[in-house]
Design a protein around this motif. Structure first.
Motif, PDB file in Angstrom:
ATOM      1  N   LEU A 105      23.906  38.426  17.488  1.00  0.00           N
ATOM      2  CA  LEU A 105      23.837  37.100  18.095  1.00  0.00           C
ATOM      3  C   LEU A 105      22.518  36.380  17.840  1.00  0.00           C
ATOM      4  CD1 LEU A 105      25.637  37.267  21.569  1.00  0.00           C
ATOM      5  CD2 LEU A 105      25.930  35.514  19.813  1.00  0.00           C
ATOM      6  N   GLN A 106      21.409  37.050  18.097  1.00  0.00           N
ATOM      7  CA  GLN A 106      20.124  36.366  17.975  1.00  0.00           C
ATOM      8  C   GLN A 106      19.892  35.865  16.555  1.00  0.00           C
ATOM      9  OE1 GLN A 106      17.112  38.968  19.690  1.00  0.00           O
ATOM     10  NE2 GLN A 106      17.331  37.942  21.666  1.00  0.00           N
ATOM     11  N   ALA A 107      20.217  36.699  15.561  1.00  0.00           N
ATOM     12  CA  ALA A 107      20.032  36.279  14.170  1.00  0.00           C
ATOM     13  C   ALA A 107      20.965  35.133  13.809  1.00  0.00           C
ATOM     14  CB  ALA A 107      20.266  37.464  13.234  1.00  0.00           C
ATOM     15  N   GLU A 108      22.211  35.186  14.279  1.00  0.00           N
ATOM     16  CA  GLU A 108      23.172  34.114  13.985  1.00  0.00           C
ATOM     17  C   GLU A 108      22.744  32.806  14.649  1.00  0.00           C
ATOM     18  OE1 GLU A 108      25.550  34.100  11.951  1.00  0.00           O
ATOM     19  OE2 GLU A 108      26.455  36.074  11.747  1.00  0.00           O
ATOM     20  N   ILE A 109      22.281  32.900  15.890  1.00  0.00           N
ATOM     21  CA  ILE A 109      21.843  31.693  16.588  1.00  0.00           C
ATOM     22  C   ILE A 109      20.607  31.106  15.918  1.00  0.00           C
ATOM     23  CG2 ILE A 109      20.867  30.840  18.763  1.00  0.00           C
ATOM     24  CD1 ILE A 109      22.773  32.812  20.199  1.00  0.00           C
ATOM     25  N   ALA A 110      19.673  31.969  15.523  1.00  0.00           N
ATOM     26  CA  ALA A 110      18.463  31.482  14.845  1.00  0.00           C
ATOM     27  C   ALA A 110      18.800  30.832  13.512  1.00  0.00           C
ATOM     28  CB  ALA A 110      17.484  32.639  14.640  1.00  0.00           C
ATOM     29  N   ALA A 111      19.779  31.383  12.810  1.00  0.00           N
ATOM     30  CA  ALA A 111      20.136  30.853  11.492  1.00  0.00           C
ATOM     31  C   ALA A 111      20.889  29.540  11.584  1.00  0.00           C
ATOM     32  CB  ALA A 111      20.981  31.883  10.728  1.00  0.00           C
ATOM     33  N   HIS A 112      21.745  29.390  12.591  1.00  0.00           N
ATOM     34  CA  HIS A 112      22.651  28.223  12.628  1.00  0.00           C
ATOM     35  C   HIS A 112      22.337  27.219  13.741  1.00  0.00           C
ATOM     36  CE1 HIS A 112      25.031  30.220   9.607  1.00  0.00           C
ATOM     37  NE2 HIS A 112      25.141  31.292  10.374  1.00  0.00           N
ATOM     38  N   ARG A 113      21.580  27.632  14.748  1.00  0.00           N
ATOM     39  CA  ARG A 113      21.180  26.755  15.856  1.00  0.00           C
ATOM     40  C   ARG A 113      22.382  26.014  16.461  1.00  0.00           C
ATOM     41  NH1 ARG A 113      15.767  26.480  16.070  1.00  0.00           N
ATOM     42  NH2 ARG A 113      15.808  24.574  17.331  1.00  0.00           N
ATOM     43  N   PRO A 114      23.371  26.766  16.943  1.00  0.00           N
ATOM     44  CA  PRO A 114      24.562  26.119  17.519  1.00  0.00           C
ATOM     45  C   PRO A 114      24.263  25.537  18.891  1.00  0.00           C
ATOM     46  CG  PRO A 114      24.684  28.470  17.855  1.00  0.00           C
ATOM     47  CD  PRO A 114      23.459  28.226  17.021  1.00  0.00           C
ATOM     48  N   HIS A 115      25.074  24.544  19.263  1.00  0.00           N
ATOM     49  CA  HIS A 115      25.024  24.005  20.622  1.00  0.00           C
ATOM     50  C   HIS A 115      25.971  24.773  21.544  1.00  0.00           C
ATOM     51  CE1 HIS A 115      24.302  20.572  17.765  1.00  0.00           C
ATOM     52  NE2 HIS A 115      23.163  20.666  18.401  1.00  0.00           N
ATOM     53  N   LEU A 116      26.973  25.416  20.945  1.00  0.00           N
ATOM     54  CA  LEU A 116      28.002  26.145  21.695  1.00  0.00           C
ATOM     55  C   LEU A 116      28.375  27.402  20.921  1.00  0.00           C
ATOM     56  CD1 LEU A 116      30.343  26.465  23.798  1.00  0.00           C
ATOM     57  CD2 LEU A 116      31.692  24.924  22.354  1.00  0.00           C
ATOM     58  N   VAL A 117      28.456  28.532  21.640  1.00  0.00           N
ATOM     59  CA  VAL A 117      28.906  29.796  21.051  1.00  0.00           C
ATOM     60  C   VAL A 117      30.243  30.167  21.678  1.00  0.00           C
ATOM     61  CG1 VAL A 117      28.425  32.252  20.705  1.00  0.00           C
ATOM     62  CG2 VAL A 117      26.545  30.580  20.628  1.00  0.00           C
ATOM     63  N   VAL A 118      31.269  30.363  20.850  1.00  0.00           N
ATOM     64  CA  VAL A 118      32.574  30.856  21.291  1.00  0.00           C
ATOM     65  C   VAL A 118      32.630  32.328  20.915  1.00  0.00           C
ATOM     66  CG1 VAL A 118      35.070  30.683  21.006  1.00  0.00           C
ATOM     67  CG2 VAL A 118      33.671  28.600  21.052  1.00  0.00           C
ATOM     68  N   TRP A 119      32.620  33.203  21.926  1.00  0.00           N
ATOM     69  CA  TRP A 119      32.530  34.651  21.689  1.00  0.00           C
ATOM     70  C   TRP A 119      33.853  35.305  22.062  1.00  0.00           C
ATOM     71  CZ3 TRP A 119      28.657  38.313  24.676  1.00  0.00           C
ATOM     72  CH2 TRP A 119      28.655  39.592  24.078  1.00  0.00           C
ATOM     73  N   GLN A 120      34.568  35.799  21.049  1.00  0.00           N
ATOM     74  CA  GLN A 120      35.849  36.498  21.226  1.00  0.00           C
ATOM     75  C   GLN A 120      35.565  37.993  21.246  1.00  0.00           C
ATOM     76  OE1 GLN A 120      37.470  37.679  17.751  1.00  0.00           O
ATOM     77  NE2 GLN A 120      38.433  39.188  19.095  1.00  0.00           N
ATOM     78  N   LEU A 121      36.014  38.682  22.288  1.00  0.00           N
ATOM     79  CA  LEU A 121      35.596  40.074  22.451  1.00  0.00           C
ATOM     80  C   LEU A 121      36.581  40.851  23.325  1.00  0.00           C
ATOM     81  CD1 LEU A 121      32.678  40.240  25.080  1.00  0.00           C
ATOM     82  CD2 LEU A 121      34.156  38.261  24.807  1.00  0.00           C
ATOM     83  N   GLY A 122      36.436  42.186  23.270  1.00  0.00           N
ATOM     84  CA  GLY A 122      37.143  43.061  24.193  1.00  0.00           C
ATOM     85  C   GLY A 122      38.273  43.891  23.622  1.00  0.00           C
ATOM     86  N   THR A 123      38.987  43.374  22.624  1.00  0.00           N
ATOM     87  CA  THR A 123      40.151  44.112  22.106  1.00  0.00           C
ATOM     88  C   THR A 123      39.740  45.433  21.477  1.00  0.00           C
ATOM     89  OG1 THR A 123      41.348  42.039  21.716  1.00  0.00           O
ATOM     90  CG2 THR A 123      42.140  43.999  20.563  1.00  0.00           C
ATOM     91  N   ASN A 124      38.766  45.398  20.579  1.00  0.00           N
ATOM     92  CA  ASN A 124      38.346  46.637  19.916  1.00  0.00           C
ATOM     93  C   ASN A 124      37.641  47.581  20.875  1.00  0.00           C
ATOM     94  OD1 ASN A 124      39.373  45.922  17.384  1.00  0.00           O
ATOM     95  ND2 ASN A 124      37.542  44.759  16.869  1.00  0.00           N
ATOM     96  N   ASP A 125      36.918  47.033  21.850  1.00  0.00           N
ATOM     97  CA  ASP A 125      36.265  47.893  22.840  1.00  0.00           C
ATOM     98  C   ASP A 125      37.303  48.712  23.599  1.00  0.00           C
ATOM     99  OD1 ASP A 125      33.196  46.864  23.076  1.00  0.00           O
ATOM    100  OD2 ASP A 125      34.552  45.247  22.543  1.00  0.00           O
ATOM    101  N   ALA A 126      38.423  48.072  23.929  1.00  0.00           N
ATOM    102  CA  ALA A 126      39.499  48.799  24.616  1.00  0.00           C
ATOM    103  C   ALA A 126      40.118  49.846  23.696  1.00  0.00           C
ATOM    104  CB  ALA A 126      40.563  47.824  25.092  1.00  0.00           C
ATOM    105  N   ASN A 127      40.399  49.463  22.469  1.00  0.00           N
ATOM    106  CA  ASN A 127      41.063  50.382  21.543  1.00  0.00           C
ATOM    107  C   ASN A 127      40.167  51.550  21.135  1.00  0.00           C
ATOM    108  OD1 ASN A 127      43.351  48.788  21.580  1.00  0.00           O
ATOM    109  ND2 ASN A 127      42.816  47.662  19.722  1.00  0.00           N
ATOM    110  N   PHE A 128      38.838  51.333  21.119  1.00  0.00           N
ATOM    111  CA  PHE A 128      37.907  52.380  20.685  1.00  0.00           C
ATOM    112  C   PHE A 128      37.314  53.162  21.853  1.00  0.00           C
ATOM    113  CE2 PHE A 128      36.832  49.597  16.747  1.00  0.00           C
ATOM    114  CZ  PHE A 128      38.049  49.940  16.177  1.00  0.00           C
ATOM    115  N   GLY A 129      37.746  52.862  23.075  1.00  0.00           N
ATOM    116  CA  GLY A 129      37.325  53.650  24.225  1.00  0.00           C
ATOM    117  C   GLY A 129      35.915  53.387  24.721  1.00  0.00           C
ATOM    118  N   VAL A 130      35.386  52.197  24.504  1.00  0.00           N
ATOM    119  CA  VAL A 130      34.064  51.850  25.031  1.00  0.00           C
ATOM    120  C   VAL A 130      34.134  51.842  26.559  1.00  0.00           C
ATOM    121  CG1 VAL A 130      32.284  50.059  25.147  1.00  0.00           C
ATOM    122  CG2 VAL A 130      33.461  50.522  22.985  1.00  0.00           C
TER     123      VAL A 130
END
Length: 239
Positions: A105-130
């Protein structure tokens, strides 16, 4: 029936048809509350809006036939906010867990300087047992990084898929995302609950949103997801 549904949903690629493209019930009903101050101010002032879409396979567009949900966000928002220039930077890594995205995240934000971040998450964490504890800490640290950079955030929780049936792991990740979003005033596009409800009430429509592998979204699913996330952004920004 499913073929007709898919054809109708793919019309999202034409901005003029964006409002009517998704013909099934909401696929990502948003949680109430939350705010997008940067996004709201820029849209009100008709200023350019840059969005960083970060996540795993769905963000990368897997199953979308070259038009994943993130590819469609820009045209959809532009069709409803025509006086603002909308740019979407797509940073999706298939099979990545939330901690992988948080680490970028930090590197992506520094590189692109977005005003809004849309973060899609959770599916792989469930499937991989996080573990729930580790996942919660990752969500919290990721949101802190986004907010610390002065950007708005929208969270997108897991899709309910055939892989999620018979297991509570994905539901737990969705609950944690909703709780952390509420705690920090971050809107959450809740795919999991909406798709689970659709699977129980209209199985053919649900099946039309899921790819052949039973896990990823189909082109129809990406189209509906794009509409719901774009709607979440605009409704929240215009409160």
């Amino acid at each position: 029936m499913i073929a007709r549904l898919a054809i109708a949903l793919l019309a999202v690629l034409a901005p003029a048809a964006a409002e009517a493209a998704c013909t099934v019930a909401s696929v990502a009903a948003a949680t109430p509350g939350g705010s997008l101050p940067q996004t709201a101010a820029r849209l009100r002032a008709h200023q350019p809006l840059k969005i960083l879409a970060i996540g795993s396979s769905s963000t990368a567009g897997f199953g979308g036939g070259g038009a994943g949900f993130a590819n469609q966000l820009g045209p959809l928002i532009k069709s409803r906010a025509p006086q603002s220039a909308i740019e979407v930077v797509i940073s999706g890594v298939p099979a990545e867990t939330a901690s992988g995205a948080a680490g970028r995240l930090q590197a992506e934000i520094a590189a692109h300087r977005p005003h809004l971040v849309v973060w899609q998450l959770g599916t792989n964490d469930a499937n991989f047992g996080v573990s729930p504890e580790s996942f919660r800490a990752t969500v919290a640290s990721g949101l802190a990084a986004i907010r610390g950079a002065g950007a708005d955030a929208v969270l997108v929780d897991p899709q309910f898929s055939r892989w999620a049936e018979g297991s509570g792991a994905t539901a737990i990740k969705a609950r944690i995302i909703a709780e952390e979003g509420a705690r920090r005033g971050v809107p959450v596009a809740r795919r999991f609950a909406a798709m689970q409800r659709l699977a129980a009430t209209n199985r053919p429509a649900f099946d039309g949103l899921i790819s052949w592998d039973g896990l990823h979204l189909s082109p129809a699913g990406h189209a509906c997801m794009a509409e719901q996330i774009a709607g979440t952004i605009l409704r929240t920004a215009r409160r």
